[in-house]
Design a protein around this motif. Structure first.
Motif, PDB file in Angstrom:
ATOM      1  N   ALA A 187       1.226  -8.041  90.317  1.00 31.14           N
ATOM      2  CA  ALA A 187       0.210  -8.931  90.887  1.00 31.14           C
ATOM      3  C   ALA A 187       0.355  -8.911  92.398  1.00 31.14           C
ATOM      4  CB  ALA A 187       0.404 -10.352  90.352  1.00 31.14           C
ATOM      5  N   ASP A 188      -0.737  -9.044  93.097  1.00 29.34           N
ATOM      6  CA  ASP A 188      -0.712  -9.036  94.561  1.00 29.34           C
ATOM      7  C   ASP A 188       0.115 -10.217  95.065  1.00 29.34           C
ATOM      8  OD1 ASP A 188      -1.148  -8.908  97.268  1.00 29.34           O
ATOM      9  OD2 ASP A 188      -3.328  -9.090  97.167  1.00 29.34           O
ATOM     10  N   ALA A 189       1.283  -9.924  95.608  1.00 32.49           N
ATOM     11  CA  ALA A 189       2.194 -10.979  96.053  1.00 32.49           C
ATOM     12  C   ALA A 189       1.591 -11.848  97.141  1.00 32.49           C
ATOM     13  CB  ALA A 189       3.507 -10.360  96.540  1.00 32.49           C
ATOM     14  N   GLU A 190       0.735 -11.268  97.960  1.00 29.40           N
ATOM     15  CA  GLU A 190       0.135 -12.017  99.064  1.00 29.40           C
ATOM     16  C   GLU A 190      -0.755 -13.157  98.574  1.00 29.40           C
ATOM     17  OE1 GLU A 190       0.789 -11.766 102.134  1.00 29.40           O
ATOM     18  OE2 GLU A 190       1.794  -9.831 102.346  1.00 29.40           O
ATOM     19  N   THR A 191      -1.325 -13.007  97.385  1.00 29.35           N
ATOM     20  CA  THR A 191      -2.255 -14.022  96.882  1.00 29.35           C
ATOM     21  C   THR A 191      -1.572 -15.057  95.998  1.00 29.35           C
ATOM     22  OG1 THR A 191      -2.813 -12.710  94.909  1.00 29.35           O
ATOM     23  CG2 THR A 191      -4.112 -12.309  96.907  1.00 29.35           C
ATOM     24  N   LEU A 192      -0.280 -14.865  95.709  1.00 31.27           N
ATOM     25  CA  LEU A 192       0.442 -15.814  94.855  1.00 31.27           C
ATOM     26  C   LEU A 192       0.829 -17.052  95.646  1.00 31.27           C
ATOM     27  CD1 LEU A 192       2.765 -13.366  92.885  1.00 31.27           C
ATOM     28  CD2 LEU A 192       0.699 -14.502  92.061  1.00 31.27           C
ATOM     29  N   ASP A 193       0.459 -18.214  95.137  1.00 33.35           N
ATOM     30  CA  ASP A 193       0.737 -19.483  95.802  1.00 33.35           C
ATOM     31  C   ASP A 193       1.937 -20.136  95.128  1.00 33.35           C
ATOM     32  OD1 ASP A 193       0.560 -21.698  97.418  1.00 33.35           O
ATOM     33  OD2 ASP A 193      -1.115 -22.627  96.334  1.00 33.35           O
ATOM     34  N   LEU A 194       3.085 -20.060  95.768  1.00 35.51           N
ATOM     35  CA  LEU A 194       4.323 -20.606  95.212  1.00 35.51           C
ATOM     36  C   LEU A 194       4.542 -22.018  95.731  1.00 35.51           C
ATOM     37  CD1 LEU A 194       6.597 -17.458  95.746  1.00 35.51           C
ATOM     38  CD2 LEU A 194       5.140 -18.017  93.781  1.00 35.51           C
ATOM     39  N   LYS A 195       4.545 -22.982  94.826  1.00 41.25           N
ATOM     40  CA  LYS A 195       4.705 -24.384  95.223  1.00 41.25           C
ATOM     41  C   LYS A 195       5.863 -25.032  94.475  1.00 41.25           C
ATOM     42  CE  LYS A 195      -0.108 -25.297  96.539  1.00 41.25           C
ATOM     43  NZ  LYS A 195      -1.311 -26.160  96.279  1.00 41.25           N
ATOM     44  N   TRP A 196       6.784 -25.641  95.243  1.00 40.07           N
ATOM     45  CA  TRP A 196       7.900 -26.387  94.669  1.00 40.07           C
ATOM     46  C   TRP A 196       7.549 -27.870  94.766  1.00 40.07           C
ATOM     47  CZ3 TRP A 196       8.141 -21.913  97.268  1.00 40.07           C
ATOM     48  CH2 TRP A 196       8.904 -20.874  96.709  1.00 40.07           C
ATOM     49  N   THR A 197       7.462 -28.557  93.639  1.00 40.81           N
ATOM     50  CA  THR A 197       7.016 -29.945  93.608  1.00 40.81           C
ATOM     51  C   THR A 197       8.092 -30.867  93.035  1.00 40.81           C
ATOM     52  OG1 THR A 197       6.015 -29.660  91.416  1.00 40.81           O
ATOM     53  CG2 THR A 197       4.616 -29.213  93.331  1.00 40.81           C
ATOM     54  N   GLN A 198       7.833 -32.170  93.078  1.00 40.47           N
ATOM     55  CA  GLN A 198       8.791 -33.143  92.541  1.00 40.47           C
ATOM     56  C   GLN A 198       8.816 -33.061  91.017  1.00 40.47           C
ATOM     57  OE1 GLN A 198      10.974 -35.062  94.138  1.00 40.47           O
ATOM     58  NE2 GLN A 198      10.274 -34.113  96.046  1.00 40.47           N
ATOM     59  N   PRO A 199       9.996 -33.252  90.430  1.00 40.47           N
ATOM     60  CA  PRO A 199      10.104 -33.166  88.965  1.00 40.47           C
ATOM     61  C   PRO A 199       9.434 -34.338  88.269  1.00 40.47           C
ATOM     62  CG  PRO A 199      12.158 -33.983  89.894  1.00 40.47           C
ATOM     63  CD  PRO A 199      11.294 -33.566  91.067  1.00 40.47           C
ATOM     64  N   ASP A 200       9.022 -34.124  87.042  1.00 47.50           N
ATOM     65  CA  ASP A 200       8.434 -35.168  86.196  1.00 47.50           C
ATOM     66  C   ASP A 200       9.555 -35.681  85.290  1.00 47.50           C
ATOM     67  OD1 ASP A 200       7.134 -36.703  84.316  1.00 47.50           O
ATOM     68  OD2 ASP A 200       5.640 -35.175  83.779  1.00 47.50           O
ATOM     69  N   GLU A 201      10.245 -36.762  85.725  1.00 50.38           N
ATOM     70  CA  GLU A 201      11.409 -37.256  84.988  1.00 50.38           C
ATOM     71  C   GLU A 201      11.063 -37.676  83.569  1.00 50.38           C
ATOM     72  OE1 GLU A 201      14.661 -40.903  85.174  1.00 50.38           O
ATOM     73  OE2 GLU A 201      13.872 -40.098  87.074  1.00 50.38           O
ATOM     74  N   GLU A 202       9.978 -38.440  83.422  1.00 48.94           N
ATOM     75  CA  GLU A 202       9.600 -38.899  82.083  1.00 48.94           C
ATOM     76  C   GLU A 202       9.176 -37.727  81.192  1.00 48.94           C
ATOM     77  OE1 GLU A 202      10.244 -41.862  81.028  1.00 48.94           O
ATOM     78  OE2 GLU A 202      10.970 -42.380  83.048  1.00 48.94           O
ATOM     79  N   GLY A 203       8.509 -36.770  81.794  1.00 55.27           N
ATOM     80  CA  GLY A 203       8.108 -35.581  81.048  1.00 55.27           C
ATOM     81  C   GLY A 203       9.322 -34.776  80.594  1.00 55.27           C
ATOM     82  N   LEU A 204      10.326 -34.696  81.467  1.00 48.26           N
ATOM     83  CA  LEU A 204      11.558 -33.984  81.124  1.00 48.26           C
ATOM     84  C   LEU A 204      12.287 -34.658  79.968  1.00 48.26           C
ATOM     85  CD1 LEU A 204      12.903 -33.068  84.688  1.00 48.26           C
ATOM     86  CD2 LEU A 204      12.353 -31.445  82.858  1.00 48.26           C
ATOM     87  N   VAL A 205      12.350 -35.992  80.036  1.00 43.87           N
ATOM     88  CA  VAL A 205      13.029 -36.749  78.975  1.00 43.87           C
ATOM     89  C   VAL A 205      12.306 -36.553  77.648  1.00 43.87           C
ATOM     90  CG1 VAL A 205      13.567 -39.070  78.126  1.00 43.87           C
ATOM     91  CG2 VAL A 205      14.065 -38.457  80.510  1.00 43.87           C
ATOM     92  N   LYS A 206      10.982 -36.601  77.684  1.00 48.11           N
ATOM     93  CA  LYS A 206      10.194 -36.439  76.467  1.00 48.11           C
ATOM     94  C   LYS A 206      10.389 -35.039  75.872  1.00 48.11           C
ATOM     95  CE  LYS A 206       5.445 -36.786  74.681  1.00 48.11           C
ATOM     96  NZ  LYS A 206       4.025 -37.081  75.012  1.00 48.11           N
TER      97      LYS A 206
END
Length: 374
Positions: free
Chosen positions: A289-308
């Motif tokens: 895949a064209d690396a230039e067009t890849l949007d890499l985003k690091w976001t805050q974790p979903d704690e409740e989602g992780l627990v579930k």
């Protein structure tokens, strides 16, 4: 499987291209991680402790434990990981995949014999050979990474090639994998042992492609031909030619065509219809895949989602999952100071650059502790 014997060749010829490092020294770095290799590693690691972590329905969950805790360790050390998953393997890899299936079938037979004989060592060995990363493992890891706020990329084909494309585009600093073929795909920097547990006390080995080429006095084309001669996933090798002899032949003739032209056919036999040219093409122009067009985003974790997701049927301890999520959140919010070189844009180049636990779960708890000991 990677390139057979390449580490030996580099160590013998270009030792300055390899340096050992500590994880803390990668603060501020973005790293592309070969997801399938990491998942396989985690499945093997837990088998080595003599037990498998499973969910309420008996499905293996050690891959989730590995991804969760090792990712936290990286983020805690200031690293921004992005996992890259394999897509459809190229047709040329079919032979290698068939060989692997045959080896697993043989391992299954040997496991039965070892079990009947009560040979624990051989049973352990055969069990490792039967480990296979499947779609269920990868889908669960993708879901976990999303809940952790960690980006991932689905490669159209080989993950190692996509990792290399991300490095060459300046999107990440390095490829983290145990497969040396990331270098053959052109990754400027390769990191081995990054996802190993701290308890193993394995220093991270950092390989630099430009220094490897300098040490070997090779062009990139010559290096690719050497890797094909050493043995890759796409075609067989010339029977009887090992790592040392392969290097000698490329040193002298500089390309596979000349090697074949001058080969002692009484001593060595070139495979019939040897598709080395197609292997060469796959390394030079892989499907990515064209690396230039890849949007890499690091976001805050979903704690409740992780627990579930991780607790309940997956049998993970809620207190530990919440603790991990908080550590992940703290590490991310605390990464306000970047590396000096992160203030400058890296331009892509065509050349390589530089609570109390029930007694029945105590054993599993001990295994989890090993992963917690980053």
């Amino acid at each position: 499987m990677g390139i057979k014997g390449l580490t030996q060749v580099i160590g013998d010829t270009a030792p300055t291209a390899i340096k050992e490092n500590e994880i803390k020294n990668y603060f501020g770095r973005k790293v592309a991680i070969d997801a399938s290799m990491s998942i396989y590693q985690f499945l093997i690691a837990v088998r080595s402790e003599g037990a498998m972590l499973t969910s309420a329905d008996g499905e293996t969950t050690s891959h989730l434990m590995g991804i969760f805790y090792r990712t936290i360790r990286m983020v805690d050390n200031g690293i921004k990981p992005v996992y890259v998953f394999d897509g459809k393997p190229p047709d040329m890899k079919g032979g290698e995949l068939t060989k692997r299936a045959e080896k697993r079938e043989e391992a299954s037979k040997q496991l039965v014999l070892a079990t009947d004989a009560g040979d624990a060592v051989e049973m352990e060995k055969m069990n490792k050979r039967l480990v296979k990363v499947n779609k269920g493992h990868t889908d669960e890891c993708k879901q976990l990474l999303t809940l952790m706020g960690i980006p991932y990329v689905e490669a159209p084909c080989e993950a190692e090639a996509q990792c290399a494309a991300l490095v060459k585009a300046g999107k990440v600093y390095a490829t983290a994998t145990e497969d040396m073929d990331s270098l053959t795909f052109g990754s400027n920097v390769l990191l081995r042992y990054l996802t190993y547990s701290e308890a193993k006390k394995m220093p991270i080995k950092e390989f630099h492609l430009d220094k490897i080429l300098d040490g070997l006095s090779y062009t990139m084309d010559e290096f690719i031909d050497l890797c094909i001669m050493l043995g890759c996933d796409y075609c067989d090798t010339i029977k009887g030619i090992g790592a040392k002899r392969a290097k000698e032949l490329i040193d002298k003739h500089r390309c596979i065509e000349k090697v074949i032209e001058n080969l002692d056919t009484k001593k060595y036999t070139v495979p019939e219809n040897w598709p080395y040219q197609e292997a060469r093409r796959l390394f030079k122009t892989p499907d990515v895949a064209d690396a230039e067009t890849l949007d890499l985003k690091w976001t805050q974790p979903d704690e409740e989602g992780l627990v579930k997701f991780m607790c309940g049927d997956k049998n993970f301890n809620e207190e530990r999952i919440r603790s991990g999520a908080k550590k992940l959140c703290k590490a991310k919010t605390g990464q306000t100071q970047g590396r000096l070189d992160s203030f400058f844009k890296v331009l892509p180049s065509s050349k390589p650059s530089t609570p109390s636990t029930p007694a029945s779960k105590r054993k599993v708890g001990c295994i989890i502790y090993l992963f917690l000991y980053f």
